[in-house]
Design a protein around this motif. Structure first.
Motif, PDB file in Angstrom:
ATOM      1  N   LEU A  18       0.811  -1.214   0.000  1.00  0.00           N
ATOM      2  CA  LEU A  18       0.000   0.000   0.000  1.00  0.00           C
ATOM      3  C   LEU A  18       0.842   1.260   0.000  1.00  0.00           C
ATOM      4  CD1 LEU A  18      -2.933  -0.892   2.436  1.00  0.00           C
ATOM      5  CD2 LEU A  18      -2.758  -1.192  -0.031  1.00  0.00           C
ATOM      6  N   ASP A  19       1.818   1.327   0.886  1.00  0.00           N
ATOM      7  CA  ASP A  19       2.635   2.542   0.988  1.00  0.00           C
ATOM      8  C   ASP A  19       3.365   2.831  -0.312  1.00  0.00           C
ATOM      9  OD1 ASP A  19       1.817   2.870   3.586  1.00  0.00           O
ATOM     10  OD2 ASP A  19       3.636   2.000   4.476  1.00  0.00           O
ATOM     11  N   THR A  20       3.858   1.777  -0.965  1.00  0.00           N
ATOM     12  CA  THR A  20       4.577   1.968  -2.229  1.00  0.00           C
ATOM     13  C   THR A  20       3.653   2.527  -3.297  1.00  0.00           C
ATOM     14  OG1 THR A  20       6.063   0.124  -1.708  1.00  0.00           O
ATOM     15  CG2 THR A  20       5.932   0.816  -4.017  1.00  0.00           C
ATOM     16  N   TYR A  21       2.460   1.967  -3.417  1.00  0.00           N
ATOM     17  CA  TYR A  21       1.493   2.460  -4.403  1.00  0.00           C
ATOM     18  C   TYR A  21       1.090   3.906  -4.115  1.00  0.00           C
ATOM     19  CZ  TYR A  21       0.710  -2.056  -6.676  1.00  0.00           C
ATOM     20  OH  TYR A  21       0.858  -3.207  -7.407  1.00  0.00           O
ATOM     21  N   ILE A  22       0.822   4.190  -2.866  1.00  0.00           N
ATOM     22  CA  ILE A  22       0.368   5.539  -2.500  1.00  0.00           C
ATOM     23  C   ILE A  22       1.464   6.567  -2.752  1.00  0.00           C
ATOM     24  CG2 ILE A  22      -0.324   6.999  -0.557  1.00  0.00           C
ATOM     25  CD1 ILE A  22      -1.735   4.439   0.563  1.00  0.00           C
ATOM     26  N   ARG A  23       2.686   6.250  -2.354  1.00  0.00           N
ATOM     27  CA  ARG A  23       3.804   7.180  -2.576  1.00  0.00           C
ATOM     28  C   ARG A  23       4.021   7.422  -4.062  1.00  0.00           C
ATOM     29  NH1 ARG A  23       6.521   4.182   1.498  1.00  0.00           N
ATOM     30  NH2 ARG A  23       7.713   3.123  -0.134  1.00  0.00           N
ATOM     31  N   PHE A  24       3.956   6.346  -4.853  1.00  0.00           N
ATOM     32  CA  PHE A  24       4.174   6.497  -6.291  1.00  0.00           C
ATOM     33  C   PHE A  24       3.086   7.365  -6.912  1.00  0.00           C
ATOM     34  CE2 PHE A  24       3.406   5.347 -10.688  1.00  0.00           C
ATOM     35  CZ  PHE A  24       4.676   5.454 -11.235  1.00  0.00           C
ATOM     36  N   ALA A  25       1.842   7.090  -6.602  1.00  0.00           N
ATOM     37  CA  ALA A  25       0.737   7.850  -7.193  1.00  0.00           C
ATOM     38  C   ALA A  25       0.823   9.332  -6.816  1.00  0.00           C
ATOM     39  CB  ALA A  25      -0.600   7.260  -6.740  1.00  0.00           C
ATOM     40  N   GLU A  26       1.176   9.613  -5.598  1.00  0.00           N
ATOM     41  CA  GLU A  26       1.282  11.013  -5.150  1.00  0.00           C
ATOM     42  C   GLU A  26       2.448  11.727  -5.826  1.00  0.00           C
ATOM     43  OE1 GLU A  26      -0.604  10.707  -0.638  1.00  0.00           O
ATOM     44  OE2 GLU A  26       1.564  10.533  -0.923  1.00  0.00           O
ATOM     45  N   ALA A  27       3.545  10.989  -6.077  1.00  0.00           N
ATOM     46  CA  ALA A  27       4.740  11.603  -6.651  1.00  0.00           C
ATOM     47  C   ALA A  27       4.695  11.687  -8.173  1.00  0.00           C
ATOM     48  CB  ALA A  27       5.983  10.819  -6.221  1.00  0.00           C
ATOM     49  N   HIS A  28       3.741  10.994  -8.808  1.00  0.00           N
ATOM     50  CA  HIS A  28       3.678  10.950 -10.280  1.00  0.00           C
ATOM     51  C   HIS A  28       2.259  11.267 -10.754  1.00  0.00           C
ATOM     52  CE1 HIS A  28       7.193   8.488  -9.185  1.00  0.00           C
ATOM     53  NE2 HIS A  28       7.708   8.890 -10.328  1.00  0.00           N
ATOM     54  N   PRO A  29       1.850  12.520 -10.677  1.00  0.00           N
ATOM     55  CA  PRO A  29       0.472  12.877 -11.070  1.00  0.00           C
ATOM     56  C   PRO A  29       0.181  12.653 -12.551  1.00  0.00           C
ATOM     57  CG  PRO A  29       1.815  14.845 -10.681  1.00  0.00           C
ATOM     58  CD  PRO A  29       2.611  13.685 -10.187  1.00  0.00           C
ATOM     59  N   ASP A  30       1.224  12.558 -13.401  1.00  0.00           N
ATOM     60  CA  ASP A  30       1.003  12.318 -14.828  1.00  0.00           C
ATOM     61  C   ASP A  30       0.883  10.831 -15.166  1.00  0.00           C
ATOM     62  OD1 ASP A  30       0.935  14.956 -15.490  1.00  0.00           O
ATOM     63  OD2 ASP A  30       3.043  15.088 -16.039  1.00  0.00           O
ATOM     64  N   THR A  31       0.965   9.976 -14.154  1.00  0.00           N
ATOM     65  CA  THR A  31       0.787   8.536 -14.357  1.00  0.00           C
ATOM     66  C   THR A  31      -0.499   8.086 -13.680  1.00  0.00           C
ATOM     67  OG1 THR A  31       3.174   8.130 -14.445  1.00  0.00           O
ATOM     68  CG2 THR A  31       1.758   6.245 -13.974  1.00  0.00           C
ATOM     69  N   THR A  32      -1.357   7.433 -14.430  1.00  0.00           N
ATOM     70  CA  THR A  32      -2.636   6.953 -13.919  1.00  0.00           C
ATOM     71  C   THR A  32      -2.547   5.468 -13.614  1.00  0.00           C
ATOM     72  OG1 THR A  32      -3.861   8.593 -15.216  1.00  0.00           O
ATOM     73  CG2 THR A  32      -5.092   6.685 -14.414  1.00  0.00           C
ATOM     74  N   LEU A  33      -2.910   5.098 -12.398  1.00  0.00           N
ATOM     75  CA  LEU A  33      -2.946   3.700 -11.999  1.00  0.00           C
ATOM     76  C   LEU A  33      -4.378   3.198 -12.096  1.00  0.00           C
ATOM     77  CD1 LEU A  33      -0.681   3.692  -8.791  1.00  0.00           C
ATOM     78  CD2 LEU A  33      -0.012   3.320 -11.174  1.00  0.00           C
ATOM     79  N   CYS A  34      -4.567   2.078 -12.779  1.00  0.00           N
ATOM     80  CA  CYS A  34      -5.889   1.455 -12.900  1.00  0.00           C
ATOM     81  C   CYS A  34      -5.818   0.056 -12.300  1.00  0.00           C
ATOM     82  CB  CYS A  34      -6.334   1.401 -14.354  1.00  0.00           C
ATOM     83  SG  CYS A  34      -7.965   0.631 -14.593  1.00  0.00           S
ATOM     84  N   PHE A  35      -6.312  -0.079 -11.068  1.00  0.00           N
ATOM     85  CA  PHE A  35      -6.381  -1.385 -10.425  1.00  0.00           C
ATOM     86  C   PHE A  35      -7.642  -2.108 -10.912  1.00  0.00           C
ATOM     87  CE2 PHE A  35      -3.990   1.287  -7.504  1.00  0.00           C
ATOM     88  CZ  PHE A  35      -2.948   0.465  -7.111  1.00  0.00           C
ATOM     89  N   VAL A  36      -7.479  -3.350 -11.347  1.00  0.00           N
ATOM     90  CA  VAL A  36      -8.625  -4.141 -11.782  1.00  0.00           C
ATOM     91  C   VAL A  36      -8.832  -5.266 -10.776  1.00  0.00           C
ATOM     92  CG1 VAL A  36      -9.640  -5.540 -13.603  1.00  0.00           C
ATOM     93  CG2 VAL A  36      -8.169  -3.606 -14.198  1.00  0.00           C
ATOM     94  N   ASN A  37      -9.906  -5.170 -10.015  1.00  0.00           N
ATOM     95  CA  ASN A  37     -10.251  -6.207  -9.050  1.00  0.00           C
ATOM     96  C   ASN A  37     -10.994  -7.315  -9.780  1.00  0.00           C
ATOM     97  OD1 ASN A  37     -10.903  -7.695  -6.771  1.00  0.00           O
ATOM     98  ND2 ASN A  37     -12.716  -6.454  -6.333  1.00  0.00           N
ATOM     99  N   ASP A  38     -10.302  -8.427  -9.989  1.00  0.00           N
ATOM    100  CA  ASP A  38     -10.817  -9.506 -10.840  1.00  0.00           C
ATOM    101  C   ASP A  38     -11.650 -10.494 -10.024  1.00  0.00           C
ATOM    102  OD1 ASP A  38     -11.216 -11.168 -13.025  1.00  0.00           O
ATOM    103  OD2 ASP A  38      -9.293 -12.196 -12.785  1.00  0.00           O
ATOM    104  N   GLY A  39     -12.781 -10.026  -9.504  1.00  0.00           N
ATOM    105  CA  GLY A  39     -13.685 -10.901  -8.764  1.00  0.00           C
ATOM    106  C   GLY A  39     -13.082 -11.503  -7.518  1.00  0.00           C
ATOM    107  N   SER A  40     -12.266 -10.737  -6.802  1.00  0.00           N
ATOM    108  CA  SER A  40     -11.585 -11.257  -5.610  1.00  0.00           C
ATOM    109  C   SER A  40     -12.582 -11.676  -4.531  1.00  0.00           C
ATOM    110  CB  SER A  40     -10.649 -10.193  -5.033  1.00  0.00           C
ATOM    111  OG  SER A  40      -9.629  -9.868  -5.945  1.00  0.00           O
ATOM    112  N   ALA A  41     -12.205 -12.754  -3.791  1.00  0.00           N
ATOM    113  CA  ALA A  41     -13.052 -13.245  -2.709  1.00  0.00           C
ATOM    114  C   ALA A  41     -12.560 -12.782  -1.343  1.00  0.00           C
ATOM    115  CB  ALA A  41     -13.111 -14.770  -2.750  1.00  0.00           C
ATOM    116  N   ASP A  42     -11.412 -12.127  -1.298  1.00  0.00           N
ATOM    117  CA  ASP A  42     -10.880 -11.631  -0.029  1.00  0.00           C
ATOM    118  C   ASP A  42     -11.225 -10.148   0.113  1.00  0.00           C
ATOM    119  OD1 ASP A  42      -9.221 -10.454  -1.850  1.00  0.00           O
ATOM    120  OD2 ASP A  42      -7.342 -11.157  -0.952  1.00  0.00           O
TER     121      ASP A  42
END
Length: 271
Positions: A18-42
Motif C-alpha cells: 500500500l505505501d509503495t502504491y500511494i507514494r508512487f501515485a502522489e509523486a507521479h500525477p502524470d501517471t494513472t494507476l488502474c487497479f482491476v479487481n478480478d472478482g476477488s473473494a478476499d
C-alpha cells in the motif's frame, strides 16, 4: 508524456504494498494507476478503495464481478484507460510489484527516448543479473522454446509481467477476448505480428533487460494451471493460424468504482 498502468488484482489484499502504491501515485500525477479487481473473494476490494480514497486524482479501481483471469483483467483495464483517459502509453505490472516502479520507469524512458518504439517488454532473461529458482527456470525454458516455435520471434522473455504500449496499438491488442487466461502475452505478439508483419513489428519493438526482479510467493499460476500450458499454447497456435485479426475496441464491462458509474452488468468468464 502521460502514462497509464494496469494492475490486475485477484485476492491480493495480503500482497499489495500500500505505501509503495500511494507514494508512487502522489509523486507521479502524470501517471494513472488502474487497479482491476478480478472478482476477488478476499478484502482486495476494500484495500483498493483505501488507496483510491487517499489518492483520488490519478487512481482508478475497476471492478469485475466474476473472476475471469489475468488476461481479461488486463484487457478490461487497458480498454478503460484508452476510453476514459488521454494517456500516451498503457502498460501493466503485476500487483505484487515483482517488477517495481523503478524498473517500469526504465521501460517508459526507452519509449520516450525513441519515438520509433511503440512496444517495450521487460525481460528477466537478458543480461544475467537476475537469479531465478532452478526448477522454475527449467520449466520456463521449456515454455520459452514452445513460444518461440509458435511466434517465430526470438524473444528471451515473453512472460515478464511488465510491458508498455503506445496508446495507438490498444484497439489492435485488446480488440477481442484472449484465448488463454494467462498466456495472453503470446497472443499480443501474434496479434501485432499478424497485423503488421514480422519486419514492421520488430522495428517498433524493444525487449529491455530489467535491472531488478524479485520472485514473490503466492503466484496465482499454480502447478495445476502450469500443467495446462502445453494445451493452452496449442490452442493459441491453432486460433491465430486460422483466424483473421480485426480492429475494434471492446465494449465496456464491469464497473469503474473510481467514478462510481455503472459500465455494464456482471462479466461472464472468458477462457
Amino acid at each position: 508524456m502521460k502514462h497509464g498502468i494496469v494492475i490486475p488484482c485477484y485476492n491480493e489484499s495480503s500482497r499489495l504494498q500500500l505505501d509503495t502504491y500511494i507514494r508512487f501515485a502522489e509523486a507521479h500525477p502524470d501517471t494513472t494507476l488502474c487497479f482491476v479487481n478480478d472478482g476477488s473473494a478476499d478484502t482486495t476490494r476494500s484495500t483498493l478503495a483505501h488507496i483510491k480514497n487517499l489518492v483520488s486524482e490519478n487512481v482508478y479501481v475497476y471492478h469485475v464481478e466474476e473472476n475471469a483471469g489475468k488476461a481479461n483483467a488486463v484487457r478490461q483495464g487497458a480498454s478503460f484507460l484508452y476510453r476514459e483517459t488521454d494517456v500516451d502509453t498503457i502498460g501493466f505490472l503485476d500487483a505484487d510489484l515483482s517488477t517495481g516502479f523503478d524498473e517500469y520507469g526504465e521501460l517508459l524512458h526507452a519509449i520516450e527516448a525513441d519515438h520509433s518504439l511503440n512496444v517495450v517488454f521487460g525481460s528477466r532473461n537478458m543480461g544475467g543479473g537476475i537469479e531465478r529458482n532452478p526448477a522454475r527456470k527449467l520449466i520456463s525454458d521449456g515454455v520459452k522454446l514452445c513460444i518461440r516455435l509458435i511466434t517465430r520471434l526470438n524473444i528471451a522473455d515473453t512472460q515478464c509481467g511488465a510491458k508498455v504500449f503506445h496508446r495507438s496499438l490498444i484497439p489492435l491488442i485488446y480488440n477481442t477476448p484472449f484465448v488463454s487466461r494467462w498466456l495472453f502475452d503470446v497472443e499480443i505478439l501474434l496479434r501485432l505480428k499478424k497485423k503488421m508483419g514480422k519486419a514492421a513489428f520488430l522495428k517498433i519493438f524493444l525487449e529491455k533487460p530489467l535491472s531488478k526482479w524479485v520472485h514473490m510467493d503466492g503466484s496465482k499460476l499454480d502447478m495445476k494451471e502450469s500443467l495446462k500450458i502445453p494445451a493452452s499454447l496449442l490452442r493459441i497456435w491453432k486460433h491465430y493460424e486460422l483466424n483473421q485479426i480485426n480492429i475494434s475496441l471492446p465494449k465496456a464491462k464491469g464497473t469503474d468504482y473510481a467514478a462510481n458509474k455503472p459500465i455494464s452488468q456482471t462479466l461472464t468468464t472468458e477462457l
